[in-house]
Design a protein around this motif. Structure first.
Motif, PDB file in Angstrom:
ATOM      1  N   TRP A 132       0.856  -1.200   0.000  1.00  0.00           N
ATOM      2  CA  TRP A 132       0.000   0.000   0.000  1.00  0.00           C
ATOM      3  C   TRP A 132       0.880   1.234   0.000  1.00  0.00           C
ATOM      4  O   TRP A 132       1.932   1.257   0.643  1.00  0.00           O
ATOM      5  CB  TRP A 132      -0.961  -0.014   1.191  1.00  0.00           C
ATOM      6  CG  TRP A 132      -2.161  -0.871   0.889  1.00  0.00           C
ATOM      7  CD1 TRP A 132      -2.126  -2.184   0.557  1.00  0.00           C
ATOM      8  CD2 TRP A 132      -3.526  -0.463   0.854  1.00  0.00           C
ATOM      9  NE1 TRP A 132      -3.412  -2.633   0.312  1.00  0.00           N
ATOM     10  CE2 TRP A 132      -4.290  -1.601   0.495  1.00  0.00           C
ATOM     11  CE3 TRP A 132      -4.195   0.728   1.094  1.00  0.00           C
ATOM     12  CZ2 TRP A 132      -5.670  -1.565   0.360  1.00  0.00           C
ATOM     13  CZ3 TRP A 132      -5.576   0.774   0.976  1.00  0.00           C
ATOM     14  CH2 TRP A 132      -6.299  -0.366   0.604  1.00  0.00           C
ATOM     15  N   VAL A 133       0.453   2.231  -0.740  1.00  0.00           N
ATOM     16  CA  VAL A 133       1.234   3.460  -0.844  1.00  0.00           C
ATOM     17  C   VAL A 133       0.358   4.630  -0.397  1.00  0.00           C
ATOM     18  O   VAL A 133      -0.872   4.539  -0.361  1.00  0.00           O
ATOM     19  CB  VAL A 133       1.704   3.706  -2.294  1.00  0.00           C
ATOM     20  CG1 VAL A 133       2.644   2.594  -2.735  1.00  0.00           C
ATOM     21  CG2 VAL A 133       0.530   3.831  -3.250  1.00  0.00           C
ATOM     22  N   ARG A 134       1.025   5.716  -0.052  1.00  0.00           N
ATOM     23  CA  ARG A 134       0.323   6.981   0.156  1.00  0.00           C
ATOM     24  C   ARG A 134       0.582   7.833  -1.076  1.00  0.00           C
ATOM     25  O   ARG A 134       1.722   8.039  -1.461  1.00  0.00           O
ATOM     26  CB  ARG A 134       0.846   7.688   1.410  1.00  0.00           C
ATOM     27  CG  ARG A 134       0.436   6.979   2.702  1.00  0.00           C
ATOM     28  CD  ARG A 134       1.269   7.451   3.870  1.00  0.00           C
ATOM     29  NE  ARG A 134       1.054   8.881   4.143  1.00  0.00           N
ATOM     30  CZ  ARG A 134       0.067   9.357   4.902  1.00  0.00           C
ATOM     31  NH1 ARG A 134      -0.800   8.526   5.447  1.00  0.00           N
ATOM     32  NH2 ARG A 134      -0.061  10.646   5.110  1.00  0.00           N
ATOM     33  N   PRO A 224      -5.128  -2.372   4.817  1.00  0.00           N
ATOM     34  CA  PRO A 224      -4.341  -3.402   5.521  1.00  0.00           C
ATOM     35  C   PRO A 224      -4.299  -3.251   7.034  1.00  0.00           C
ATOM     36  O   PRO A 224      -3.784  -4.127   7.714  1.00  0.00           O
ATOM     37  CB  PRO A 224      -2.946  -3.257   4.915  1.00  0.00           C
ATOM     38  CG  PRO A 224      -2.890  -1.879   4.377  1.00  0.00           C
ATOM     39  CD  PRO A 224      -4.287  -1.535   3.954  1.00  0.00           C
ATOM     40  N   SER A 225      -4.825  -2.157   7.594  1.00  0.00           N
ATOM     41  CA  SER A 225      -4.890  -2.128   9.057  1.00  0.00           C
ATOM     42  C   SER A 225      -6.276  -1.723   9.550  1.00  0.00           C
ATOM     43  O   SER A 225      -6.414  -1.155  10.617  1.00  0.00           O
ATOM     44  CB  SER A 225      -3.807  -1.211   9.640  1.00  0.00           C
ATOM     45  OG  SER A 225      -4.046   0.121   9.280  1.00  0.00           O
TER      46      SER A 225
ATOM     47  N   THR B 692      -0.710  -4.257   7.850  1.00  0.00           N
ATOM     48  CA  THR B 692       0.312  -3.226   7.744  1.00  0.00           C
ATOM     49  C   THR B 692      -0.223  -1.945   8.358  1.00  0.00           C
ATOM     50  O   THR B 692      -1.308  -1.502   7.990  1.00  0.00           O
ATOM     51  CB  THR B 692       0.654  -2.986   6.265  1.00  0.00           C
ATOM     52  OG1 THR B 692       1.031  -4.238   5.687  1.00  0.00           O
ATOM     53  CG2 THR B 692       1.806  -2.010   6.112  1.00  0.00           C
ATOM     54  N   VAL B 693       0.542  -1.364   9.260  1.00  0.00           N
ATOM     55  CA  VAL B 693       0.127  -0.072   9.804  1.00  0.00           C
ATOM     56  C   VAL B 693       0.938   1.032   9.138  1.00  0.00           C
ATOM     57  O   VAL B 693       2.061   0.810   8.686  1.00  0.00           O
ATOM     58  CB  VAL B 693       0.279   0.005  11.337  1.00  0.00           C
ATOM     59  CG1 VAL B 693      -0.647  -0.984  12.008  1.00  0.00           C
ATOM     60  CG2 VAL B 693       1.715  -0.237  11.753  1.00  0.00           C
ATOM     61  N   SER B 694       0.325   2.203   9.053  1.00  0.00           N
ATOM     62  CA  SER B 694       0.919   3.377   8.405  1.00  0.00           C
ATOM     63  C   SER B 694       1.529   3.032   7.050  1.00  0.00           C
ATOM     64  O   SER B 694       2.691   3.317   6.803  1.00  0.00           O
ATOM     65  CB  SER B 694       2.005   4.005   9.282  1.00  0.00           C
ATOM     66  OG  SER B 694       1.553   4.179  10.578  1.00  0.00           O
ATOM     67  N   PRO B 695       0.749   2.383   6.178  1.00  0.00           N
ATOM     68  CA  PRO B 695       1.350   1.990   4.898  1.00  0.00           C
ATOM     69  C   PRO B 695       1.814   3.205   4.111  1.00  0.00           C
ATOM     70  O   PRO B 695       1.207   4.266   4.184  1.00  0.00           O
ATOM     71  CB  PRO B 695       0.203   1.284   4.179  1.00  0.00           C
ATOM     72  CG  PRO B 695      -1.044   1.800   4.795  1.00  0.00           C
ATOM     73  CD  PRO B 695      -0.685   2.065   6.231  1.00  0.00           C
ATOM     74  N   GLY B 696       2.888   3.020   3.370  1.00  0.00           N
ATOM     75  CA  GLY B 696       3.389   4.080   2.504  1.00  0.00           C
ATOM     76  C   GLY B 696       4.092   5.200   3.244  1.00  0.00           C
ATOM     77  O   GLY B 696       4.506   6.173   2.637  1.00  0.00           O
ATOM     78  N   ARG B 952       2.616  -3.313  15.256  1.00  0.00           N
ATOM     79  CA  ARG B 952       2.377  -1.969  15.786  1.00  0.00           C
ATOM     80  C   ARG B 952       3.490  -1.503  16.705  1.00  0.00           C
ATOM     81  O   ARG B 952       3.400  -0.434  17.308  1.00  0.00           O
ATOM     82  CB  ARG B 952       1.028  -1.908  16.512  1.00  0.00           C
ATOM     83  CG  ARG B 952      -0.122  -1.961  15.539  1.00  0.00           C
ATOM     84  CD  ARG B 952      -1.479  -1.976  16.173  1.00  0.00           C
ATOM     85  NE  ARG B 952      -2.430  -2.400  15.165  1.00  0.00           N
ATOM     86  CZ  ARG B 952      -3.027  -1.580  14.293  1.00  0.00           C
ATOM     87  NH1 ARG B 952      -2.803  -0.289  14.351  1.00  0.00           N
ATOM     88  NH2 ARG B 952      -3.837  -2.055  13.378  1.00  0.00           N
TER      89      ARG B 952
END
Lengths: 254, 1044
Positions: A132-134, A224-225, B692-696, B952
């Motif tokens: 996943w990207v921002r 994903p979270s 996944t936390v805080s992806p990207g 986390r």
């Protein structure tokens, strides 16, 4: 076609594989999507006029058209160009909206939609990556991204690195910027793309190409979270606004 | 790629060289990877120039070297020297390795190039032939011909399917490679004799050993008694009379091949049908295992399902996949296959055909289902294996690299998410790796009122072969996999898949299905047409097939080869005559080829013609039921004596041990691999392999989940959970326990992520995959099989989890040589269980990560763990072996000596049901308060806790309960246990409910914000504890740099 229906044409065939979720995202945004096989459109000789009259949106979904052989999107681009001879800029000028996602974006680039000085190739790390990207919309003319903030979206590609000619890189870049074509940038650097470009639009803002998949992020439970976020299950995905923007723009275009 | 751009292809190749031959890697100063094409075209020069420019020219990115055809497409010389001039060390010492496919090997890129030329040249395109390859250009003064040949063989090429040439810098500059004669010479060309002969096989008068010899030589894999049964069939008066009407007498090679394929272990599962005498010499007779087993399949697999009998079972054990009801509208289909032998020879091609092959099982179940997920489980020797390899075996790292790429390409290019899997390392997988590929599918339960799970054919329906063409690839795959692997294994068994041809075929057949254009279908897998048509023929009582109508990849195949070729991407279908025109038109519009091979009949015969010449006439009943029953002896001599124990300070040793366990390849992060699979295509993902936390963002962190959850229907919140269980190391303790452990783990993995369990209508189904060392003539291995089957049966019955599909692979042995010395390597008895289950509402799905400081950590389950057969046990055994010791000498740690004997965790099914019914929503309602859930499996509680903390970056503080040995409680493995968390505020409500329902649990501690793991226990010296930072745990688990 009733006055209120917004039809969307979603291409499939030859290894395109995200047509169902792309159609579903368009449907959620208020379109009536039709998934059509490229061979049928070529056989029926669907002209640009018929495309413009019939469909508010043309979507080139993600996938592995022609197995990504030769170059990703290349052979699909050849097939569309030779089989249908659509001038997508003309379609946009007549009010049509185009979205190319992932492999669809690659095909748009290989069709020359964003000019001859933009190409796309293998990720710098030499690997396919699903992460996943921002991605943050830039100041651009893109109608698809109007008003959208930073989005968290899945990226799933092996060839997402935008490249410019090394010799006149600066002038290519400034031209794209001047025309408001650089419409989406990654926050991080998932693939080594020039200027962290995640998406491009044409100078009218009606044609969007992007590597991340907004259609796979229309549900909160796709994140994903999500299980750790307050109301993660009830939330909407960030990708939804892209399709809703299109519905708004399509209504305005009538 | 122009020199001013980085070349990721060369970079990836250099990383592979670095891992395989680090010393050689240091000698390469610079490298580029170049695509190479060989082309034959009838068009005039100008048209060719125009077409090639349009297809290949990309002035931003690329140079095009075409000799004197388009010199302007590169820099000033128009040749390779332009690229060489960009090397940092000039003048430089250049070398190149060029690889191309051997004749007849599937070349997907060339296929696409031919299509592209067809598009660009349109009707003018004439006589296109293309081949693809690549050239690795390197610079380095220390590179020698010997070193480069080693590089070509060990890293760059697989010589089974590719050939290579070494070129010096001098030759590269000369540009002679573009001369038409040179191109002609290098063009891979299939040269077959074009012989249409059908051989007559005389069986009369041969002794049993002569018959066996004949079977071995021709790769039929038929035993002596089977050869005798065949001879007896041909001597029958009825057979002779029938054959006479066709002008046939002695068996033809076509017939013998059809019989061999149909009767192969791969297709017939003779061992599972065998009569087995089982003897238990331990004196502790297991009451559940009888001394006479009539058929393991009937008694322990299909019999078990029949006993459980759930209303949602739609089709089990009779089709290509198991079919269960997901809801009123849709059925869920599931199948898992192995592709071990092909993957040993060509890991990439083997795994690729494995995954697209099992996709076809789903496409070919009932009226055809849409694949919605893939799973993959690999069992391999450790990738840093350092000892000498037996001749012809590939290094485990190469196998891993190849099978991973195979699954990547097979899944990604087909648009099917790869959502679940496992990696299991054990040195005994060196001889044959186990490559499991699974696929789940979704199928409407009815189409226009026609039930989709029923397969029906009417006499007169046409036989249609759809998709790829028939070639020499994959001949004898079924019989080959029914033999042990040795240094002479045939190369024709190797195939490469073509995901795009298959994708087109799949899209076509789902479209045709929705219009009911065909009556039924099945996949063409093992045994090719002989199996697919031979099996479909049983639905109506016969088939008359003309193989001269089969579309071929190249001329010159012999009739028997056409019948048994396993060339990929093909489906066989029965089409009603009145639907033929519409069917063929749709196929043409979708770019899918169809061969019409005759029709189905009700004559009780499988009639095979080559044009008008009959080449094979067989009675269907003999073909399918004529093989003699196998008889096996099984003797169980008991578990080996348990290892000893040594008192080991938990306070000093536990922390380092936990870090080592986290870095074990069996436990360490698989993120490097998972991220190369598309696990989200189709837009259905709810619980991913990693959360996944805080992806990207720079703070991005991922942790593992137990299973996957998908939301396959846009219109409904119903979900599908999938998980797996596999624990071959327990086979060394007792295969009975190994099977139970696999079932329990598979079920726990889906429960952790939110599957339903316990209500009569709760959908939860199992798939079994056995991979065995050959149990024929080996009473010990046969006993292991019997015990596994009965262990599986007991567990499935206890959990009311029916088996719906399965597969076995029974010849996982390798015989070969290491430096002249004969070696035999057999896999440990291995059972993979895959579990699919319904998640009533995906919004209640769970992941394993601890969510917030202050949450309370519970252990659910009876908390009985054992070190025997644990990952810690394996770690200590391996260490001992490295020092030259023997497994038997291993000693396991214990907190205080004399606490009891070393044990393995044992199941307690009544406890299991209490825990699972609560988690699965059948009892109570406060399971909805759970914030995380993770099963306790490999590496025990210590590893499970660490995994929950990693994503986390939170901390945890726990107290080990008194009265337990800390080693056993922290690192032991066992059954039925989960780590779960709830908010502090709801903890007492949950405790109350659990106590009320009699669900065993223990409050272990709290999630903390301290970013460390703190484990407390009461030791001999009072309260003790050890701490490790979450960052240390994460670093150990990630073990970067270990993999490509």
């Amino acid at each position: 076609m009733s006055a209120n229906t917004l039809r969307a044409l979603v291409l499939t065939g030859d290894g395109i594989n995200c047509e169902v979720e792309t159609a579903e995202a368009l449907r959620l945004a208020g379109f009536e999507p039709e998934i059509r096989h490229l061979n049928d459109l070529i056989r029926e000789k669907l002209t640009l006029d018929a495309l413009s009259l019939g469909y508010a949106v043309l979507a080139l979904p993600g996938g592995f058209s022609f197995g990504d052989d030769l170059e990703s999107g290349k052979v699909l681009a050849l097939k569309i160009r030779h089989g249908l001879s659509w001038d997508l800029h003309e379609y946009a000028d007549r009010g049509g909206l185009v979205i190319g996602i992932c492999n669809g974006f690659q095909a748009l680039i290989k069709m020359g939609t964003f000019g001859k000085d933009v190409s796309i190739t293998h990720n710098a790390q030499g690997r396919f990556v699903n992460t996943w990207v921002r991605a943050t919309p830039q100041r651009s003319r893109s109608l698809w991204l109007k008003g959208a903030g930073t989005m968290e979206l899945p990226a799933r590609h092996g060839e997402g690195r935008i490249v410019f000619p090394v010799k006149n890189r600066a002038s290519v870049l400034s031209k794209l910027e001047r025309q408001g074509m650089i419409c989406l940038r990654y926050e991080g650097d998932p693939n080594g793309s020039e200027e962290r470009i995640a998406g491009l639009c044409d100078p009218t803002g009606r044609i969007l190409g992007l590597m991340p998949h907004p259609e796979a992020a229309v549900r909160g439970t796709a994140h994903p979270s999500w299980t750790g976020q307050p109301d993660g299950a009830g939330a909407r995905g960030d990708g939804m606004q892209v399709f809703e923007n299109a519905a708004r723009a399509a209504r305005e275009a009538r | 790629m122009r020199p001013e751009h980085v070349d990721p292809g060369a970079g990836a190749m250099l990383r592979r060289i670095e891992l395989a031959q680090p010393e050689l890697r240091r000698r390469i100063r610079w490298a580029r990877l170049i695509d190479v094409f060989w082309l034959e075209l009838d068009n005039p020069r100008e048209e060719v120039i125009h077409a090639l420019t349009e297809i290949f020219h990309d002035p931003v990115l690329k140079w095009l070297f075409t000799g004197d055809l388009i010199p302007s497409a590169a820099d000033k010389h128009g040749g390779m020297q332009d690229l060489m001039a960009a090397s940092p060390s000039l003048p430089g010492t250049f070398w190149a390795l060029e690889r191309r496919f051997r004749p007849g090997v599937t070349d997907n890129v060339a296929r696409t190039l031919s299509e592209a030329l067809g598009i660009v040249l349109g009707p003018r395109a004439g006589g296109i032939r293309a081949a693809s390859g690549s050239l690795l250009l390197m610079e380095g003064p220390q590179l020698s011909e010997d070193a480069l040949a080693g590089l070509a063989r060990d890293v760059f090429c697989n010589e089974l399917i590719e050939s290579w040439t070494m070129l010096s810098g001098e030759e590269l500059r000369r540009n002679s490679r573009f001369h038409p004669e040179q191109v002609q010479r290098q063009f891979p060309r299939v040269m077959l004799k074009g012989d249409r002969t059908v051989e007559r096989i005389g069986l009369d008068g041969l002794s049993v050993s002569q018959l066996e010899e004949m079977s071995r030589k021709r790769l039929w894999a038929l035993s002596g008694p089977e050869m005798l049964a065949v001879r007896e069939y041909y001597s029958r008066e009825q057979t002779r009379a029938l054959r006479k009407t066709y002008g046939l007498a002695d068996p033809t090679d076509v017939e013998m091949e059809v019989i061999a394929q149909t009767w192969s272990e791969h297709c017939k599962h003779k061992i599972f049908q065998a009569r087995i005498r089982y003897e238990d010499q331990t004196g502790e007779n297991q009451p559940l295992i009888p001394n006479e087993v009539n058929s393991l399949f009937k008694e322990t697999i299909s019999g078990t399902t029949a006993e459980i009998d759930r209303p949602w079972l739609i089709s089990v054990f009779k089709d290509n996949a198991g079919v269960v009801a997901l809801d009123e509208e849709h059925a869920l289909c599931i199948k898992v296959e192995t592709h071990n032998s092909p993957s040993a020879l060509d890991p990439y091609g083997g795994a690729l055909t494995g995954i697209v092959g099992v996709n076809r099982d789903i496409l070919g179940v009932g009226l055809g289902a849409k694949p919605i997920f893939n799973t993959d489980v690999f069992c391999l020797a450790v990738p840093d294996y350092l000892q000498t390899l037996p001749d012809r075996l590939l290094h485990p790292r190469r196998i891993l690299d190849g099978v991973r790429r195979g699954v990547e390409h097979g899944g990604n290019k087909s648009g099917i998410p790869t959502v679940n899997g496992a990696l299991v390392f054990d040195s005994r997988f060196l001889g044959k790796p186990l490559i499991f590929c699974g696929t789940g599918g979704l199928m409407p339960r009815q189409i226009q009122g026609v039930p989709t799970h029923v397969k029906e054919i009417r006499p007169g329906d046409r036989i249609c072969m759809v998709g790829g063409r028939v070639g020499k690839d994959g001949i004898h795959g079924a019989t080959f996999s029914s033999l042990a692997l040795d240094e002479h294994s045939p190369v024709s068994a190797v195939q490469l898949g073509d995901p795009i041809t298959q994708k087109r075929t799949a899209d076509f057949l789902l479209e045709a299905r929705d219009r009911l254009l065909f009556r039924t279908l099945t996949d063409n897998g093992a045994g090719g047409l002989s199996s697919s048509i031979g099996e479909l023929a049983t639905l109506c009582g016969g088939a008359k097939m003309d193989i001269s109508q089969a579309k071929l990849k190249y001329p010159g195949l012999r009739p028997y080869e056409i019948v048994v070729s396993e060339s990929q991407e093909r489906m066989s279908m029965a089409v009603a005559p009145e639907k033929m025109q519409e069917f063929l038109t749709l196929a043409e519009n979708r770019g899918v080829e169809v061969s019409v091979l005759g029709e189905f009949t009700d004559r009780g015969l499988f009639e095979i013609f080559n044009g008008t010449e009959p080449v094979g006439i067989l009675h269907l009943d003999f073909l399918h039921d004529g093989n003699p029953r196998l008889e096996l002896e099984a003797v169980w001599t008991g578990s080996p004596p348990p290892p000893g124990q040594v008192e080991t300070g938990f306070d000093r040793e536990a922390g380092p041990m936990l870090l080592q366990l986290l870095s074990r390849p069996n436990i360490a992060s698989k993120e490097w691999m998972i991220r190369q699979y598309d696990h989200e295509v189709q837009g259905t993902s709810v619980v991913k392999p990693l959360h996944t936390v805080s992806p990207g963002s720079p703070e991005e962190r991922s942790g593992p989940n137990d299973g996957a959850v998908l939301k396959p229907k846009a219109s409904s919140w119903v979900g599908v959970a999938v998980g797996c269980g596999i624990n071959p190391k327990l086979s060394d303790v007792d295969p009975y326990l190994m099977a139970q452990s696999a079932v329990d783990e598979a079920v726990r993995n889906v429960l952790a992520v939110g599957a339903e369990y316990g209500r009569p209508d709760a959908v939860l189904a199992l798939v079994d995959n056995f991979c065995w060392p050959d149990p024929v003539n080996d009473a010990g291995k046969a006993a292991a099989l019997v015990r596994t089957c009965y262990g599986l049966r007991e567990a499935a019955l206890a959990l009311n989890a029916p088996l719906v599909s399965g597969k076995d692979s029974m010849k996982n042995d390798f015989t070969g040589r290491i430096q002249g010395q004969e070696v035999k390597i057999s896999v440990p008895p291995t059972l993979l269980m895959t579990c699919v289950a319904r998640v009533p509402d995906v919004r209640h799905a769970r992941t394993s990560d601890f969510k917030a400081a202050g949450d309370v950590i519970f252990l659910l389950g009876h908390g009985e763990f054992g070190l025997l057969g644990s990952e810690l046990h394996s770690l200590l055994s391996e260490r001992l072996r490295e020092k030259g010791g023997h497994d038997r000498q291993v000693v396991l740690p214990v907190g205080t000596a004399g606490q009891g004997r070393v044990r393995a965790g044992r199941p307690h099914w009544e406890v299991a049901n209490r825990v699972y019914r609560w988690l699965g929503g059948a009892e109570g309602k406060r399971q909805l308060h759970l914030r995380s859930a993770h099963d306790v499996s490999e590496g025990g509680l210590g590893v499970a806790l660490s995994e929950c903390m990693i994503a986390r970056g939170l901390g945890a503080a726990i107290d080990l309960p008194e009265g337990n040995d800390p080693w056993e409680y922290c690192f032991g493995e066992g059954f039925h246990s989960f780590l779960v968390t709830v908010r502090g505020a709801t903890a007492s409500e949950v405790e109350e409910e659990l106590s009320g329902l009699g669900v065993p649990f223990r409050r272990l501690g709290m999630v903390t914000s301290s970013r460390q793991l703190e484990v407390n226990w009461k030791g001999p010296a009072g309260r003790q504890s050890f701490q490790l930072s979450t960052a240390q745990l994460a670093q150990a688990w990630k073990k970067e740099g270990y993999w490509e």
